[in-house]
Enzyme design. Structure first.
Site, PDB file in Angstrom:
ATOM      1  N   SER A  14     -37.842  40.742  11.185  1.00  0.00           N
ATOM      2  CA  SER A  14     -37.080  41.870  11.728  1.00  0.00           C
ATOM      3  C   SER A  14     -35.875  42.248  10.869  1.00  0.00           C
ATOM      4  CB  SER A  14     -36.597  41.545  13.146  1.00  0.00           C
ATOM      5  OG  SER A  14     -35.761  42.599  13.590  1.00  0.00           O
ATOM      6  N   LYS A  65     -42.438  44.254  24.890  1.00  0.00           N
ATOM      7  CA  LYS A  65     -41.888  45.534  25.368  1.00  0.00           C
ATOM      8  C   LYS A  65     -42.268  45.856  26.817  1.00  0.00           C
ATOM      9  CE  LYS A  65     -41.188  47.609  20.888  1.00  0.00           C
ATOM     10  NZ  LYS A  65     -41.055  48.836  20.118  1.00  0.00           N
ATOM     11  N   GLY A 125     -54.567  53.847  17.512  1.00  0.00           N
ATOM     12  CA  GLY A 125     -53.990  52.615  18.045  1.00  0.00           C
ATOM     13  C   GLY A 125     -53.434  52.792  19.438  1.00  0.00           C
ATOM     14  N   ALA A 126     -53.647  51.785  20.276  1.00  0.00           N
ATOM     15  CA  ALA A 126     -53.162  51.838  21.663  1.00  0.00           C
ATOM     16  C   ALA A 126     -52.281  50.623  21.933  1.00  0.00           C
ATOM     17  CB  ALA A 126     -54.354  51.887  22.613  1.00  0.00           C
ATOM     18  N   VAL A 129     -46.407  50.878  20.786  1.00  0.00           N
ATOM     19  CA  VAL A 129     -45.607  52.085  20.528  1.00  0.00           C
ATOM     20  C   VAL A 129     -46.380  53.376  20.804  1.00  0.00           C
ATOM     21  CG1 VAL A 129     -43.996  53.119  18.854  1.00  0.00           C
ATOM     22  CG2 VAL A 129     -44.487  50.713  18.712  1.00  0.00           C
ATOM     23  N   ASN A 149     -58.746  53.971  19.678  1.00  0.00           N
ATOM     24  CA  ASN A 149     -58.366  52.583  19.467  1.00  0.00           C
ATOM     25  C   ASN A 149     -59.619  51.751  19.283  1.00  0.00           C
ATOM     26  OD1 ASN A 149     -56.225  50.587  19.408  1.00  0.00           O
ATOM     27  ND2 ASN A 149     -57.133  49.766  21.271  1.00  0.00           N
ATOM     28  N   THR A 151     -60.375  48.870  20.338  1.00  0.00           N
ATOM     29  CA  THR A 151     -60.789  48.443  21.677  1.00  0.00           C
ATOM     30  C   THR A 151     -60.576  49.638  22.607  1.00  0.00           C
ATOM     31  OG1 THR A 151     -59.882  46.284  21.087  1.00  0.00           O
ATOM     32  CG2 THR A 151     -60.451  46.627  23.409  1.00  0.00           C
ATOM     33  N   LYS A 154     -58.395  49.875  25.935  1.00  0.00           N
ATOM     34  CA  LYS A 154     -56.927  49.979  25.900  1.00  0.00           C
ATOM     35  C   LYS A 154     -56.470  51.435  25.814  1.00  0.00           C
ATOM     36  CE  LYS A 154     -54.424  47.035  23.397  1.00  0.00           C
ATOM     37  NZ  LYS A 154     -54.224  46.138  22.227  1.00  0.00           N
TER      38      LYS A 154
END
Ligand code: ATR
Length: 260
Positions: A14, A65, A125-126, A129, A149, A151, A154
């Site tokens: 990070s 998150k 993407g799922a 974010v 996504n 998968t 999701k």
């Protein structure tokens, strides 16, 4: 002395401490910002430390998150609609969860002069974010959002939160004006695995804050590209404002800090 943390797992990569401590020094605030590796089981006791005043605030990164939500007293509207919290703070003795990823995602597009009217977006993407990207794109007036996504289930879960988005199969050919990489592919130099080589004059936006992912490199010859660097800086700027009441400056030094 205010104590602030970014929590996640993993967390060693990070860059948030670097950025926040730079601004803390610049604004002459009595505070220190550190990173903290946590296990899921430790979330509750750490959030209690905010209630007790031992910790002044937290940023939350993957994979926590959503998992922090049950331990918070209140959610802001942005946290509620995305079910995603990246900033925690104390207000009138209550622990709040907020989402500054939406602001982080949206502002670089505004800087770029992007207008969503009549625009079609493809989100890849799922993960953590994706919902924030959807809200930001909607706020910018994007009329159609397609989500895919690997998968598929999701993506279907996210559609339950935003009924007007469309879910397609991973890698399916679709038309778009802007495509967003919300997967983790690229963090370790991986390719996204979808062929965009025939796409021209569109916008490719990667949420990964490395300057040159394969997604960006492959697209930049024929398209406009935005890396996740400015998104990262803007979400941090907004968190800083929430905790300290000051919107810190984004100068060239700040942008350089995120270059490695
Ligand atoms: P999480 O899924 O736990 O929220 P994330 O890092 O926010 O974590 O999301 C990772 C995203 O990258 C997911 O959309 C993931 O797809 P799956 O839901 O199918 O796992 C995507 N991803 C990771 N590796 C991938 C790969 N090799 N091919 C395609 N998508 C991938």
């Amino acid at each position: 002395m205010k104590k602030l943390f970014v929590i996640g797992n993993p967390i060693s990569h990070s860059l948030s401490p670097k950025l926040h401590n730079y601004w803390i020094k610049q604004e002459k605030i009595e505070a220190i910002y550190d990173k903290k590796l946590l296990e899921k089981e430790e979330l509750e006791e750490n959030i209690l430390k905010i209630k007790d005043g031992k910790i002044s605030g937290m940023n939350v990164t993957l994979p926590f998150k959503k998992l922090v939500i049950p331990f918070l007293d209140e959610l802001t509207e942005n946290a509620k609609i995305t079910q995603s919290v990246n900033t925690i703070y104390l207000h009138k003795k209550k622990v709040y969860g907020d989402n500054t990823d939406i602001y982080g995602f949206k502002t670089p597009l505004e800087d770029f002069g992007f207008n969503g009217e009549n625009k079609k977006a493809l989100i890849l993407g799922a993960g953590g974010v994706s919902a924030s990207s959807i809200v930001a794109l909607k706020n910018l007036g994007v009329v159609q959002i397609i989500l895919m996504n690997r998968t598929k289930q999701k993506a279907i879960e996210i559609k339950k939160m935003f009924e007007d988005i469309e879910v397609k199969n991973w890698g399916e050919k679709v038309n778009f004006d802007i495509v967003v990489n919300c997967t983790s592919l690229g963090l370790n130099n991986e390719d996204i695995g979808i062929d965009f080589s025939d796409i021209k004059d569109k916008i490719f936006y990667d949420i990964i804050y490395k300057p040159k992912t394969k997604f960006i490199i492959n697209a930049e010859k024929n398209n406009k590209v935005i890396s996740g660097k400015m998104m990262f800086i803007y979400q941090a700027q907004k968190s800083f404002e929430i905790w300290h009441g000051i919107l810190p400056k984004i100068d060239s030094k700040v942008v350089e800090l995120i270059n490695d």
